[in-house]
Motif scaffolding. Structure first.
Motif, PDB file in Angstrom:
ATOM      1  N   THR A 178      23.849   9.414 -38.558  1.00  0.00           N
ATOM      2  CA  THR A 178      25.197   9.923 -38.828  1.00  0.00           C
ATOM      3  C   THR A 178      26.009  10.043 -37.541  1.00  0.00           C
ATOM      4  O   THR A 178      27.171   9.626 -37.478  1.00  0.00           O
TER       5      THR A 178
ATOM      6  N   HIS B 163      31.021  10.230 -42.977  1.00  0.00           N
ATOM      7  CA  HIS B 163      29.703  10.483 -42.364  1.00  0.00           C
ATOM      8  C   HIS B 163      28.714   9.359 -42.606  1.00  0.00           C
ATOM      9  O   HIS B 163      27.652   9.332 -42.008  1.00  0.00           O
TER      10      HIS B 163
ATOM     11  N   TRP C 268      25.762  17.765 -45.187  1.00  0.00           N
ATOM     12  CA  TRP C 268      25.979  16.585 -44.358  1.00  0.00           C
ATOM     13  C   TRP C 268      27.447  16.393 -43.990  1.00  0.00           C
ATOM     14  O   TRP C 268      27.778  15.924 -42.896  1.00  0.00           O
TER      15      TRP C 268
ATOM     16  N   ALA D 280      28.714  16.361 -40.075  1.00  0.00           N
ATOM     17  CA  ALA D 280      29.515  15.265 -39.521  1.00  0.00           C
ATOM     18  C   ALA D 280      30.824  15.792 -38.937  1.00  0.00           C
ATOM     19  O   ALA D 280      31.256  15.361 -37.860  1.00  0.00           O
TER      20      ALA D 280
END
Length: 772
Positions: free
Chosen positions: A477, A494, A548, A552
């Motif tokens: 990522t 991401h 996530w 990111a």
């Protein structure tokens, strides 16, 4: 009574075709290896159906990429830009075929792929035929003959399948003004006559003509074409047995036309439209056999034998057994291959598995229905097992959740309304986000390399701990964020490396969904998807994407989009429960996504994309039925998107859709930004937005991610200049057509760098114009 099958999955039960095609495209396997894989799959399919007891086994239902593209090659409808590919002696017929599907960028040539769109209201994509006013047709590929003879050598006498002439023309697109493609029918028909003559010489008994447009709204000219085509075929081949297939809907006002056609047998879809049987039986001519589409070719639920037998009995009483066929509702390419491969109870529980049926099992259901209709005692245990499984499903506690039902029942006006109208939101968002003119972004996913996929597989097997898996995803990522920053992209994503599929990933985290291990179906070419199974009431137990997305965003000072799949697309791309209206299930999903949107906003995500590529494909086939569907589909999207502040920007994405007829409803979704597929159609799709004066912001895709070719900056600039002629510059975003998951990193990086450069050219041209 005959058993009849319209088509069988061609991907192979272990996706052998996908792997063989991709090995060939990458140069890691030769043509012979690919051709042999095709032979192996066809042999398996034919012998399986024959052994199961199918009387009319289809051939020419196999395809290396798409059956409509196969047919274009067969009738020689090859656009002129591919002729140089033909002239290259080193290229095979399959190389030409793949060039038409995927584009061609070698030997000093740079040729774009043909346009791709959805097959009626399914998630299958076909390659759109291209027609010119003076279009010439000729028998170019003998695939249909070769495969019929191949089956004969294996001891299986098959029924060749052809896309009917009228539907083939209607599936295509005029590539120049001044003519109607249906006018080409008299030029096209001689090729069919040639094919049928060659098949008749091989002693073919039955030929299947797929004419799904008979379940659509037709013009007077379309109807005249049907009469002309089948009258001519009967005149030339009075002894050939012709089976005309319709599916995905009822004949309705086309009933009398269809029953008047001089064909030997007619197939109707009694899953989508059981109520049409009475009208068909009342008007069917004495010579015509009726094929009853009773087993659902598009869903995975076990057939209800009692309901199917009731329809068979009605038809038996009118026609007699010798004038009936039993069949699936449509081709089984929309079904996974074999339920027997689902042996992992941790993935698919025994309780739910007993309610399901895949292609192989559907073949058996067709045969058992025939046996039961003919009162064969050997089939009675199958009937009792079927009744028991369906009764258990109706009463199972797994299906129902009262809190979910009450939330949907209590929907109010405030649930699907943003606080302020778009014009006011736009000012707030521009101030908060501070993006440049022609902001650049991508649609969401970045390439999932074999390494990324292997990490997920190892984690699921227990070979990687959660901490080890997370560390690998974090690294991937961060590298993707850094690449986007270096490339100059304005709104980042991401990369979605933790995700398997844009629907499956969410289904795995939503209650009411279950999964299969090998339930793959073809979406397009070598692209296969494994749709989730919605078996019960849907809700979100906990956040799905916040971790996530927040990670990111912590890596960059630029904005990072939160990426979600919308309720209509999750519905359309799943196998949906058939015991309640689809609109109710869709609203359940909408509230689950709404909860996720709210949590993303709380985590500091100010741009949230809710993808709805399937909203257009969900349209009923008949325009009279559109309004009801669009009302609940648009409302479901708005429910999912309306729980945020006005300065939070909501994006949506749609691909491979014709928007002209539903542009008002697209606007009613009220997404702040919509990104759409446009490059294959050379920005033609934007005309609908321009004519309507679409008020919100638009990102017309400037390059085709379904092709491996890398377009130059200048090509993208030309497309953007086209876009600027119909859409104000202040409304335009710059982005690829779709997600980049299936592409390779090398081509992705090159293409995105060119895309950013194209956006800069546009900005400079606007600045120069302002200066002047």
């Amino acid at each position: 009574m005959l058993t009849n099958n319209l088509g069988y999955p061609r991907i192979g039960s272990k996706r052998e075709l996908k792997k063989a095609c991709e090995q060939y495209w990458s140069g890691n396997a030769d043509l012979q290896s690919l051709v042999q894989t095709g032979r192996d799959i066809r042999k398996h399919n034919w012998e399986l159906q024959k052994a199961a007891g199918i009387d009319l086994v289809p051939s020419n239902d196999f395809s290396f990429y798409d059956q409509v593209l196969d047919h274009s090659l067969t009738v020689g409808a090859i656009p002129k830009r591919y002729h140089e590919v033909i002239l290259n002696k080193g290229n095979s017929e399959l190389d030409l075929y793949f060039a038409m599907a995927r584009g061609y960028q070698k030997d000093g040539l740079d040729i774009t792929a043909m346009e791709m769109t959805k097959w009626f209201d399914t998630n299958y994509h076909y390659i759109v035929p291209e027609f010119l006013k003076d279009q010439q047709f000729k028998l170019f590929s003998t695939k249909i003959l070769d495969e019929y003879n191949e089956s004969k050598r294996l001891g299986v006498k098959t029924k060749p399948v052809l896309i009917g002439p009228v539907s083939y023309l209607l599936l295509g697109k005029e590539k120049e003004a001044g003519f109607d493609r249906i006018d080409l029918v008299k030029s096209l028909l001689p090729v069919y006559i040639d094919i049928l003559k060659k098949l008749e010489e091989q002693h073919v008994e039955w030929v299947q003509f797929d004419e799904p447009f008979l379940a659509m709204d037709l013009t007077a000219k379309d109807k005249a074409a049907f009469k002309y085509v089948y009258g001519e075929i009967k005149k030339h081949f009075p002894g050939l047995k012709t089976l005309l297939t319709t599916y995905f809907g009822a004949l309705q006002d086309n009933k009398d036309l269809t029953l008047s056609l001089p064909v030997n047998a007619l197939h109707i879809d009694l899953v989508r439209s059981p109520e049409q049987l009475a009208a068909i039986l009342a008007g069917i001519p004495a010579h015509m056999t009726l094929s009853l589409g009773l087993v659902d070719g598009r869903n995975i639920w076990k057939n209800d034998f009692d309901a199917a037998l009731s329809l068979i009995k009605t038809a038996l009483d009118k026609l007699g057994a010798d004038k009936l066929m039993v069949a699936p509702s449509c081709s089984l390419i929309h079904s996974p291959c074999d339920l027997d491969m689902e042996t992992n109870e941790a993935v698919l529980s025994v309780d739910i598995k007993q309610w399901l049926s895949f292609a192989r099992q559907k073949i058996d259901e067709v045969v058992v229905l025939k046996q039961l209709a003919l009162n064969e005692e050997t089939a009675v245990p199958d009937l009792k097992a079927n009744q028991s499984a369906n009764a258990l499903r109706r009463t199972s506690a797994l299906i129902h959740n009262e809190a979910v039902k009450q939330r949907v029942a209590a929907i109010s006006v405030k649930d699907d309304q943003r606080g302020k109208p778009f014009a006011s939101r736009q000012e707030l968002q521009h101030e908060a986000l501070n993006l440049p003119l022609f902001p650049t972004t991508t649609i969401g996913s970045f390439p999932q390399t074999p390494e990324v996929r292997s990490w997920r597989a190892k984690y699921k097997k227990g070979d990687l701990s959660l901490a080890e898996y997370d560390a690998l995803i974090e690294k991937e990522t961060e590298e993707t964020i850094r690449f986007q920053e270096d490339a100059g992209i304005d709104v980042l994503v991401h990369g979605e490396f933790e995700r398997n599929d844009m629907v499956e990933y969410f289904g795995e985290q939503l209650a009411g969904f279950t999964f299969t291990k090998n339930g793959w179906v073809q979406s397009y070419g070598s692209r296969c998807v494994k749709p989730p199974v919605i078996y019960g009431d849907v809700y979100r137990p906990e956040p799905m994407t916040v971790k996530w997305s927040a990670y990111a965003q912590s890596l960059s000072k630029k904005w990072v989009k939160g990426m979600l799949t919308g309720p209509v697309t999750i519905l359309q791309w799943s196998f949906v429960r058939n015991d309640q209206p689809r609109s109710v299930t869709c609203n359940q999903i909408a509230f689950a996504i709404r909860d996720e949107v709210a949590d993303l906003e709380k985590a500091g995500i100010r741009i949230i994309q809710i993808d709805e590529p399937a909203i257009r494909e969900g349209l009923p086939l008949r325009k009279a039925d559109w309004q009801e569907y669009l009302q609940w589909a648009v409302k479901a999207f708005r429910i999912s998107a309306s729980g945020v502040k006005d300065d939070t920007q909501i994006h949506t994405h749609m691909c491979y859709s014709e928007f002209n007829d539903i542009i008002g409803h697209i606007a009613a979704m009220d997404a702040d930004v919509i990104t759409i597929e446009c490059s294959r159609s050379q920005m033609e799709l934007l005309d609908a937005f321009a004519d309507f004066k679409y008020p919100n912001e638009i990102g017309p895709g400037v390059y085709d991610i379904h092709s491996p070719r890398v377009p130059a900056k200048e090509e993208m600039v030309l497309l953007l200049e086209k876009a600027r002629t119909v859409i104000p510059a202040a409304q335009l975003w710059v982005n690829p057509d779709c997600g980049l998951k299936t592409r390779h990193w090398e081509e992705t990086k090159k293409a995105l760098v060119e895309m950013v450069a194209a956006a800069k050219v546009l900005r400079e041209s606007v600045e120069e114009a302002v200066t002047l």
